[in-house]
Design a protein around this motif. Structure first.
Motif, short mmCIF file in Angstrom:
data_model
loop_
_atom_site.label_atom_id
_atom_site.label_comp_id
_atom_site.label_asym_id
_atom_site.label_seq_id
_atom_site.Cartn_x
_atom_site.Cartn_y
_atom_site.Cartn_z
N SER A 235 70.80 45.41 -27.01
CA SER A 235 71.70 46.38 -27.65
C SER A 235 72.85 45.63 -28.30
O SER A 235 73.17 44.51 -27.91
N GLY B 119 77.70 52.33 -21.93
CA GLY B 119 77.10 53.24 -22.90
C GLY B 119 77.72 54.62 -22.86
O GLY B 119 77.95 55.25 -23.90
N PHE C 23 71.03 52.88 -23.98
CA PHE C 23 71.86 51.68 -24.07
C PHE C 23 71.52 50.75 -22.91
O PHE C 23 72.12 50.81 -21.84
N TRP D 216 73.40 57.62 -24.54
CA TRP D 216 73.72 56.43 -23.74
C TRP D 216 72.56 56.02 -22.84
O TRP D 216 72.51 54.88 -22.37
N CYS E 162 70.37 50.17 -30.42
CA CYS E 162 69.55 49.97 -29.23
C CYS E 162 68.18 49.47 -29.67
O CYS E 162 67.42 50.22 -30.29
#
Length: 229
Positions: A116, A144, A111, A108, A27
């Motif tokens: 990413s 994610g 993300f 997540w 990320c």
């Protein structure tokens, strides 16, 4: 995405980050912002920010960056951090758990697909983006979440820079957000995915949410608690 400016080494840095790291989700820095054009349709908060940066507001669709600023990378000197509750919460999480997010059970949330990367096969195995998400946003969160639940590791890389060119919002209304949250909570309606509900139906303290998920992981190791969960 068409509204992003990338530093010239962005792709190379993403590729290098995955060397000998098959289970890694990278990320990059996603909260940097810049004004490359002025729009009369800007929301109030944009006009207030521009008033801080310029003595006089420009005209509609007036360019605020030159191509040379992008080619030589100097646009990075003119960007700023998005300052919202959402970003402040994410920064506080990084302060506690570090950029490797060790011990954080909702990685997540970092993300964001404007910056990413993950190896293609992992995304193919999970079924790509969910085309049932038809309103504004959330398809990156959904992917994610699935990457996280499949066992992937997440890492924030502050040295991989992209900058969002600010523009009038594409979000038609708050109803888009509500519809997407309802869709996500229906899709992830199980005890393993309680983090999805806590993250989207808050406000719940980030540390409390993380500790709840940690407790659930412990309880799931004991068969006698299965019916309770």
């Amino acid at each position: 995405d068409s509204d992003m400016l990338a530093e010239k080494d962005l792709v190379a840095k993403h590729i290098k980050a995955h060397e000998n790291q098959d289970d890694l989700v990278v990320c990059g820095m996603f909260w940097k912002r810049i004004y490359s054009f002025y729009y009369d349709r800007f929301e109030k908060e944009h006009k207030e920010k521009l008033a801080e940066l310029y003595e006089e507001l420009p005209g509609d669709k007036e360019p605020l960056l030159d191509e040379s600023d992008i080619r030589d990378g100097s646009f990075l000197d003119r960007c700023f951090d998005l300052d919202t509750d959402f970003i402040r919460v994410l920064k506080s999480i990084l302060e506690k758990y570090g950029d490797d997010l060790n011990g954080y059970r909702l990685p997540w949330r970092f993300f964001i697909t404007n910056n990413s990367s993950v190896k293609r096969q992992h995304v193919a195995d999970l079924g790509l983006f969910d085309e049932g998400i038809v309103r504004y946003g959330f398809e990156d969160y959904d992917l994610g979440i699935r990457l996280h639940q499949s066992g992937m590791r997440f890492q924030l890389r502050r040295d991989i820079m992209s900058v969002h060119q600010e523009h009038p919002s594409n979000c038609a209304s708050v109803d888009d957000i509500r519809a997407n949250i309802a869709y996500m909570c229906d899709k992830y309606n199980d005890i393993h995915s309680l983090d999805v509900h806590l993250a989207f139906n808050g406000p719940f303290d980030a540390e409390l949410t993380n500790s709840i998920m940690a407790d659930i992981e412990v309880l799931l190791d004991y068969e006698k608690y299965e019916s309770l969960l």
